[in-house]
Each structure stands twice: as structure tokens, then as C-alpha cells.
Design a protein around this motif. Structure first.
Motif, PDB file in Angstrom:
ATOM      1  N   ILE A 278       0.852  -1.206   0.000  1.00 10.24           N
ATOM      2  CA  ILE A 278       0.000   0.000   0.000  1.00 10.24           C
ATOM      3  C   ILE A 278       0.881   1.246   0.000  1.00 10.24           C
ATOM      4  N   GLU A 279       1.855   1.284   0.892  1.00  8.21           N
ATOM      5  CA  GLU A 279       2.750   2.450   0.925  1.00  8.21           C
ATOM      6  C   GLU A 279       4.087   2.189   0.231  1.00  8.21           C
ATOM      7  N   GLY A 280       4.449   0.921   0.100  1.00  6.87           N
ATOM      8  CA  GLY A 280       5.808   0.612  -0.334  1.00  6.87           C
ATOM      9  C   GLY A 280       6.003   0.459  -1.836  1.00  6.87           C
ATOM     10  N   ASN A 281       4.931   0.188  -2.570  1.00  5.63           N
ATOM     11  CA  ASN A 281       5.083  -0.095  -3.999  1.00  5.63           C
ATOM     12  C   ASN A 281       4.201   0.820  -4.835  1.00  5.63           C
ATOM     13  N   ILE A 282       4.486   0.884  -6.120  1.00  4.14           N
ATOM     14  CA  ILE A 282       3.701   1.788  -6.976  1.00  4.14           C
ATOM     15  C   ILE A 282       2.243   1.339  -7.005  1.00  4.14           C
ATOM     16  N   THR A 283       2.016   0.060  -7.255  1.00  2.00           N
ATOM     17  CA  THR A 283       0.652  -0.470  -7.214  1.00  2.00           C
ATOM     18  C   THR A 283       0.534  -1.312  -5.946  1.00  2.00           C
ATOM     19  N   SER A 284      -0.557  -1.188  -5.215  1.00  2.00           N
ATOM     20  CA  SER A 284      -0.735  -2.021  -4.027  1.00  2.00           C
ATOM     21  C   SER A 284      -1.318  -3.362  -4.448  1.00  2.00           C
ATOM     22  N   GLN A 285      -1.199  -4.354  -3.590  1.00  2.00           N
ATOM     23  CA  GLN A 285      -1.781  -5.662  -3.924  1.00  2.00           C
ATOM     24  C   GLN A 285      -3.297  -5.563  -4.104  1.00  2.00           C
ATOM     25  N   PHE A 286      -3.927  -4.645  -3.394  1.00  2.00           N
ATOM     26  CA  PHE A 286      -5.388  -4.525  -3.502  1.00  2.00           C
ATOM     27  C   PHE A 286      -5.770  -3.929  -4.860  1.00  2.00           C
ATOM     28  N   ALA A 287      -5.038  -2.898  -5.260  1.00  2.00           N
ATOM     29  CA  ALA A 287      -5.249  -2.324  -6.594  1.00  2.00           C
ATOM     30  C   ALA A 287      -4.970  -3.381  -7.660  1.00  2.00           C
ATOM     31  N   GLN A 288      -3.933  -4.174  -7.452  1.00  2.31           N
ATOM     32  CA  GLN A 288      -3.568  -5.177  -8.437  1.00  2.31           C
ATOM     33  C   GLN A 288      -4.637  -6.276  -8.554  1.00  2.31           C
ATOM     34  N   HIS A 289      -5.210  -6.654  -7.426  1.00  2.00           N
ATOM     35  CA  HIS A 289      -6.277  -7.662  -7.472  1.00  2.00           C
ATOM     36  C   HIS A 289      -7.459  -7.134  -8.284  1.00  2.00           C
ATOM     37  N   LEU A 290      -7.824  -5.882  -8.059  1.00  2.00           N
ATOM     38  CA  LEU A 290      -8.928  -5.299  -8.831  1.00  2.00           C
ATOM     39  C   LEU A 290      -8.578  -5.245 -10.319  1.00  2.00           C
ATOM     40  N   ARG A 291      -7.356  -4.822 -10.631  1.00  3.00           N
ATOM     41  CA  ARG A 291      -6.938  -4.786 -12.036  1.00  3.00           C
ATOM     42  C   ARG A 291      -7.033  -6.178 -12.660  1.00  3.00           C
ATOM     43  N   ALA A 292      -6.580  -7.182 -11.916  1.00  6.12           N
ATOM     44  CA  ALA A 292      -6.575  -8.547 -12.457  1.00  6.12           C
ATOM     45  C   ALA A 292      -7.997  -9.044 -12.705  1.00  6.12           C
ATOM     46  N   ILE A 293      -8.874  -8.925 -11.718  1.00 10.32           N
ATOM     47  CA  ILE A 293     -10.219  -9.488 -11.896  1.00 10.32           C
ATOM     48  C   ILE A 293     -11.041  -8.694 -12.910  1.00 10.32           C
ATOM     49  N   PHE A 294     -10.706  -7.419 -13.097  1.00 13.46           N
ATOM     50  CA  PHE A 294     -11.440  -6.627 -14.088  1.00 13.46           C
ATOM     51  C   PHE A 294     -10.757  -6.658 -15.459  1.00 13.46           C
ATOM     52  N   ASN A 295      -9.754  -7.512 -15.592  1.00 11.88           N
ATOM     53  CA  ASN A 295      -9.049  -7.708 -16.869  1.00 11.88           C
ATOM     54  C   ASN A 295      -8.441  -6.410 -17.397  1.00 11.88           C
ATOM     55  N   LEU A 296      -7.870  -5.645 -16.476  1.00  8.58           N
ATOM     56  CA  LEU A 296      -7.203  -4.392 -16.832  1.00  8.58           C
ATOM     57  C   LEU A 296      -5.711  -4.637 -16.959  1.00  8.58           C
ATOM     58  N   PRO A 297      -4.987  -3.688 -17.545  1.00  7.84           N
ATOM     59  CA  PRO A 297      -3.524  -3.818 -17.541  1.00  7.84           C
ATOM     60  C   PRO A 297      -3.041  -3.911 -16.088  1.00  7.84           C
ATOM     61  N   LEU A 298      -2.130  -4.834 -15.810  1.00  4.33           N
ATOM     62  CA  LEU A 298      -1.628  -4.950 -14.441  1.00  4.33           C
ATOM     63  C   LEU A 298      -0.703  -3.773 -14.143  1.00  4.33           C
ATOM     64  N   GLY A 299      -0.702  -3.352 -12.885  1.00  6.80           N
ATOM     65  CA  GLY A 299       0.088  -2.174 -12.514  1.00  6.80           C
ATOM     66  C   GLY A 299       1.543  -2.499 -12.229  1.00  6.80           C
ATOM     67  N   ALA A 300       2.378  -1.462 -12.281  1.00  9.96           N
ATOM     68  CA  ALA A 300       3.803  -1.621 -11.960  1.00  9.96           C
ATOM     69  C   ALA A 300       3.943  -1.990 -10.487  1.00  9.96           C
ATOM     70  N   THR A 301       4.803  -2.960 -10.202  1.00  3.71           N
ATOM     71  CA  THR A 301       4.912  -3.448  -8.823  1.00  3.71           C
ATOM     72  C   THR A 301       6.197  -2.984  -8.137  1.00  3.71           C
ATOM     73  N   THR A 302       6.966  -2.175  -8.828  1.00  5.16           N
ATOM     74  CA  THR A 302       8.240  -1.674  -8.305  1.00  5.16           C
ATOM     75  C   THR A 302       8.110  -1.133  -6.874  1.00  5.16           C
ATOM     76  N   ALA A 303       9.109  -1.435  -6.055  1.00  2.77           N
ATOM     77  CA  ALA A 303       9.149  -0.872  -4.708  1.00  2.77           C
ATOM     78  C   ALA A 303       9.497   0.607  -4.801  1.00  2.77           C
ATOM     79  N   ARG A 304       8.764   1.431  -4.071  1.00  2.00           N
ATOM     80  CA  ARG A 304       9.049   2.877  -4.074  1.00  2.00           C
ATOM     81  C   ARG A 304      10.126   3.202  -3.055  1.00  2.00           C
ATOM     82  N   THR A 305      10.243   2.352  -2.033  1.00  2.00           N
ATOM     83  CA  THR A 305      11.209   2.586  -0.957  1.00  2.00           C
ATOM     84  C   THR A 305      11.271   1.308  -0.124  1.00  2.00           C
ATOM     85  N   ASN A 306      12.039   1.317   0.961  1.00  2.00           N
ATOM     86  CA  ASN A 306      12.045   0.181   1.880  1.00  2.00           C
ATOM     87  C   ASN A 306      10.790   0.227   2.736  1.00  2.00           C
TER      88      ASN A 306
END
Lengths: 380, 380
Positions: A278-306
Motif C-alpha cells: 500500500i505504501e511501499g510499492n507503486i501499485t498495491s496488492q489490492f489495486a492489483q487484485h482489482l486490475r486482475a479481476i477486471f481484466n485491466l492492464p496490471l500495474g507496476a509493482t516496483t518498490a518505491r522505498t524500503n
């Protein structure tokens, strides 16, 4: 899907706990209409959705009637009535993750057989029907016995050290598993949408509370060798593809002292090992789950920080109306994010919230997290 | 306050629009029980709170009855019945921002007088009762006429270019203001808690939609000279302290071509010029408002990266059930965060959502934002 994912689409979530709650926090950004079914009238989601229904997740009629008329159903807990989901699927309701995957994952025996059939590395195991079978298993002592069904958060798992302890073993159908002398518990969360796009979050390292067998401390990104990260990532992607899952899949793994990776368990949903996103990565796991089930482009998962995630567990010996100690103190420290789960009552080791501690200085993030762990308490 | 801010405390919010909605997204993290009053039965917050009441914000009885029995009240819009808030304050309900501040800010004339009395730099002005007074004003033409009350988002503001245009001027009590030939519109959001801690967010630069007079594009952090940033920061802090406000205060300012800063207007609540803080800063403006009103330590406001915020306005010429174009396209770009406001109906220039675009490369953030602005449309 005929309807846009924002606006008119009606999404049902089986389970109204903290995972549902954090999924709602994200779903708000897309105008998703959320319907929740949960057996607890005080469930964390009860006041945050379009419709809250109090009812059993394992009852066929309840789940079926809840799901009828919805456009899509997802889960925040695996222990749900899969027959009802299958019927809803056949009647045109989209169910993600698919009912066949929930059925597979509900049964730890089937899960292990799936690993074996698909050449996914996992600890040696044997399925047994009753505890009598333990006397003749080929798995060497000490070993782990896991109930095939209904175990979660460390419940339904026993370590059997010697033949004399077989007396106290579980009676029900279970799984005997070689004891893995692991160095670290690691996890990769992978997402797959219906187009077949697959994306993983960076690997995380976990520390467990030995008493409660719950994730207590998690660090992202990992500093494990590149080969380990790549290998874990490949395994997670392979599982998502072998399963053809749509949605999020948490893959929990052991890293052995010899540097081998063994898959421990799967969870087909947002997972405790991804809360830091939620705070550590560009896309949160919750946003990613919504993207996946709605067949949207998956979001970038890069870590923004430690990011360090610690679970806020109910203190041992306290049971009753939850009282929080130290919230104001921890809020005074930069980069500390408190997530309380809206649970009225605490009990020993109940997951009452989590804290995410971010810092560009990794050592400082860890130090702050250890301090938060000392200060913040849930009592009654 | 006798109660912890998490758990049992009942917080009322006057207004259930997008600001309330984003405040709820954050309040969920602290188990705050939220009560909403809004005149629109389809208000964005209607399904996301403990209690939603549909009723007038300007009616004394409605606001008073809504607030009775609550522990604390805050606002997401200034146009509320202040007499009711004052009575509630006298009866022990905590009202933040304080009713006297809302009363002051509701009247642009009183606001300007407050600036003058406190040596806060602002454009020269004069208060008038009817448009007849315009014929004898000392402010040179062209000038700006602003209604003292009820103007917002560019409504209630007129530019008068010549004596012949006075005919079309507003009739009601208003403010005549020298036309400022500004270089940029800038804003600083400041927070103050009851302990007297004051903290500002980094200055932002805004671009307005000339047709609708709404913020359309905002960049954080600013690249304006350090002296400008420091000066704006000092002004915002001084205003918060002069007012002794508790809560968030958005200070909108002009930077003139000569490098002078003039305060334009105040908003005592979360503000459109702070939406980028959700993804762009360590603490978001919504988290900061909660910290301020609950008298907690204020959070770090440091920018985590470059963030561009664009408002998603209803397209001109479309009115009716909202339809969104391009959402899936923009979600494919890294660092693009979509926030839809849950509004059923669109109309020209209605604020339907906002997008935050983050990137460690400032130019790329701006480029992506310009592209999103082209792609994403709300039609009917």
C-alpha cells in the motif's frame, strides 16, 4: 464483461474482514459497488459497502442467494462454499479466482498433488486418512501433520517429534510433510488477468511469531541474492500460469539452508505478505487484485522505498473490547502508517491491524519497526 | 477529548462529496466512526459511512440535530449553518475548524479585512453593498467583483472591464478587488492542531481551466525559487497561527510578475490543491486533517516524488449518467493513479474525479499527465 468495472458493476466479496476492508479502500477509487457477505455482524466491512449481508460463507443457499444477480464475485478468505460458486459460475456470474482453484486450494492435499504434477518444488509429503496411517508413513520423524481442510493462520498444523506423539495427532484426513530446515520464509505475490498478463511483486522476507505462527515482521524489498529472487519469481509465475488463475495469488515458500526454494502454500487472494505494498510499492496488492479481476492492464509493482510491515496482534491474556496503546507515539515518527481493522473485540494473537514503516534508509526502517513493535499494543 | 480518536469516537462531517469520501478512505485506517450530512441522496459518501443523513447543510435545525450527540464535527465545504455549529460548540461538541473561522471564511469581505488587520499581503480591495457603489470605487478598472457570500469554484466572480459593464455586475454585497497581473497561482496547505503544532505541505503550482475557473493541473514539488517557497510557507503558517485554527487550511496565493506574493483566498479543510499528497507525500492532506483535529502529532509532509494532479472534469456539452472513456488506457501507464468520485451524473466541468501521476523524472510526470488529460474523458 458487459459492464464497465466502474459505475454500474456489482462486485460481491465473500468475507468482510481486513482484506475486504482494504480492498474497499481501493475500490472506492473506481466507483465499484461492493456487496459483502460475512458471518460476523460486526465485520470490519459492515459500514463501508453498498450492501452488507450477515450470513454463513460455508452454507450453499446463503452463498448462492448472495451471489445471484451480482456481476462478479471474489473472495478474501478461501473457506467458502465452492458448490454455490460453481453454480453461480455456470449461471453466468464471473467468479475470480475461479471456483475450481478455490476448491483445489481449500484442500492442502490437492494443493500438494498439484505441485507434484506440475514439477513445482515442494517438501516431500504423503496423504493420510486417519492418524493410524502415521505409524506406517515413509516420511522420517520429526514431521509436520497438516489437516487437509480448514486450517489457517497456523491452526490445523502440528509438529510430531516422535512415535509417542502420534497419540495426540489430528484424526482427520491430513498431509504428512517432511520437516524443512529452512533459513527463511519468503513470499511472492503474483497477479494474472484474463488476457493472460502475469506480474509479480518483489519477493519479501517474513518473520513469524513462533507462538501464534503468524507473520509478524516483513521486509521489502528483499536483499537475498538475485538468483534466489529470480527463481522464486519464476516459480510464482509458473504456478499462476499452470493454474490459469485470474486474480491475485500469494505463494509462500521456504528458502532452505542449502539455498533451495520449496513452495509451502498458496492463497488465491490479497495476502498478509502484501500489506506493505500500500505504501511501499507503486501499485498495491489490492489495486492489483482489482486490475486482475477486471481484466485491466496490471500495474507496476516496483518498490518505491524500503517498507517493513508488522502485524498488530492482540496481546496474550487480553480478551474483550479492544483498547490501543501507543498509537499517538508511533504517529510521531516519520514514515509510520497505521492501519486498524475496525475489530471491536480483541483476543490473544487476533490480527487487529498492521503498521507499515517506510524509509529510504533500510536500517532505519527496521529500527523504527522494532520500536513500533515495542510501543504499540492492543489490550482490553 | 475524553474518547480515543479510534474506536468509540463519533465524527460528523458536513458534506458528503469527494473530500468527505477521501477523508473516509483515510479514516478507515483509524476505526473512526463517520457520520455524514449531505443534501444529495446520491452523495459520493452515502455508502461508505456509519450513518448517512440526507438533509440541508444550511438549515439550522438539520445541522443542529445531525450534530447533537456526536463527539466532533468537521466540514468538507464551508457553506454550512454556522449558528448551529456555534450552538453545538457551546453544548460541548468539538467543532474543527472552529465555527468562528468558518463564519469568517464564508464572507470574502471579512476574509479580506482579516488579511488587512493582520498584515497579510493581499490585493487592494473595497467592500460594497450594491452595484451602484461600483461607480464611485477607488479601485482602478479593470477590476474583479466577488460576491461576499456563497461563491465557490469560480462562481460569484466577475471581471469588470469598463464602466459600461457595471450594468451586468452582481447586485449583492460584494468585494471589489484590484486585478492582479499574476505570473502563477500557488497554494500552501497548512495544518495546526490544538497543541499549537503547525506544519505546511510543500508549495504547489496550479494551472486553471480558463473557461471553468477550476484547478486543472498542479505540480508538486514546486521549482520556484527558494525565497518564494519560504515566503509562501511563512505566510501560510502566520495565517494558521493568527486564526488559531485547528485542522487544515488551504492558502491560495498569487505570485505576481514582480515576485510579490498576495493571498487570494482561504479554505479551512482538505482542498483540491492537496489531492496529489495521497500518492506524492509521506502524509496525505486527509491523514493530516485527521491528525490535526484529533490533536495528534502532525505527519511529515515531505514529497516522496514528483506528483502531477489533474482534475477530471465533466466534458462540456455532456449531461447525464456519467460514462468514462480511457480509464483502461491510462491504467497501463506506470505511476498513474485514478480517483473517481462516485458521482452518478456528469455535467459540464463537474469535478468527477482526479488523477495523480507520479514519477521520479519530473518531465516524464508532466508528459504523462498531459497525455492522460487528452485520453481520459467523462461523457454521458
Amino acid at each position: 464483461m458487459a459492464k464497465d468495472f466502474y459505475g454500474e458493476l456489482q462486485l460481491g466479496i465473500l468475507g468482510g474482514g481486513q482484506l475486504g476492508r482494504m480492498l474497499i479502500q481501493e475500490a472506492i477509487n473506481y466507483n465499484v459497488n461492493v456487496h459483502i457477505l460475512d458471518p460476523d455482524k460486526n465485520a470490519p466491512c459492515r459500514k463501508l459497502c453498498n450492501r452488507f449481508e450477515c450470513g454463513s460463507l460455508s452454507d450453499f443457499e446463503t452463498v448462492y442467494n448472495f451471489g445471484k444477480g451480482l456481476d462478479m464475485i471474489t473472495i478474501e478468505i478461501e473457506k467458502v462454499n465452492v458448490d454455490a460458486l460453481e453454480k453461480l459460475e455456470n449461471e453466468g456470474v464471473v467468479v475470480y479466482p475461479q471456483s475450481r482453484i478455490i476448491r483445489l486450494i481449500q484442500d492442502k492435499g490437492l494443493q500438494k498433488q498439484f505441485f507434484k504434477q506440475n514439477d513445482i518444488p515442494t517438501a516431500a509429503f504423503q496423504l493420510i486418512s486417519t492418524k493410524e496411517n502415521l505409524y506406517e508413513t515413509a516420511i522420517p520423524l520429526p514431521y509436520i501433520q497438516k489437516l487437509r481442510k480448514d486450517g489457517y493462520d497456523g491452526k490445523g498444523v502440528k509438529k510430531i517429534n516422535s512415535t509417542t506423539e502420534i497419540e495426540q495427532a489430528f484424526e482427520s484426513p491430513s498431509l504428512v510433510e517432511e520437516l524443512v530446515d529452512f533459513e527463511k520464509e519468503i513470499a511472492v505475490i503474483v497477479a494474472r488477468n484474463d488476457k493472460g498478463d502475469v506480474s509479480t511483486f518483489p519477493l519479501v522476507e517474513m518473520e513469524f511469531n513462533p507462538e501464534a505462527n503468524l507473520v509478524e515482521f516483513l521486509i521489502s524489498p528483499s536483499t537475498l541474492p538475485f538468483e534466489v529472487q529470480t527463481r522464486a519469481d519464476e516459480i510464482a509465475k509458473k504456478i499462476a500460469e499452470d493454474l490459469q488463475i485470474v486474480g491475485l495469488l500469494a505463494v509462500e515458500m521456504f528458502l532452505t539452508k542449502e539455498g533451495e526454494i520449496l513452495v509451502n502454500e498458496l492463497a488465491p487472494r490479497p495476502h498478509n505478505s502484501g500489506h506493505h505494498t500500500i505504501e511501499g510499492n507503486i501499485t498495491s496488492q489490492f489495486a492489483q487484485h482489482l486490475r486482475a479481476i477486471f481484466n485491466l492492464p496490471l500495474g507496476a509493482t516496483t518498490a518505491r522505498t524500503n517498507a517493513v510491515m508488522i502485524n498488530l496482534l492482540g496481546e496474550p491474556r487480553y480478551e474483550g473490547l479492544a483498547k490501543y496503546e501507543g498509537v499517538e507515539d508511533v504517529l510521531a515518527v516519520e514514515g509510520v502508517f497505521v492501519h486498524l481493522y475496525g475489530k471491536k473485540y480483541t483476543k490473544p494473537f487476533r490480527k487487529m491491524g498492521h503498521i507499515c514503516i517506510v524509509n529510504d534508509d533500510r536500517e532505519l526502517a527496521i529500527k523504527n519497526a522494532r520500536w513500533v513493535q515495542e510501543i504499540l499494543k492492543v489490550k482490553a
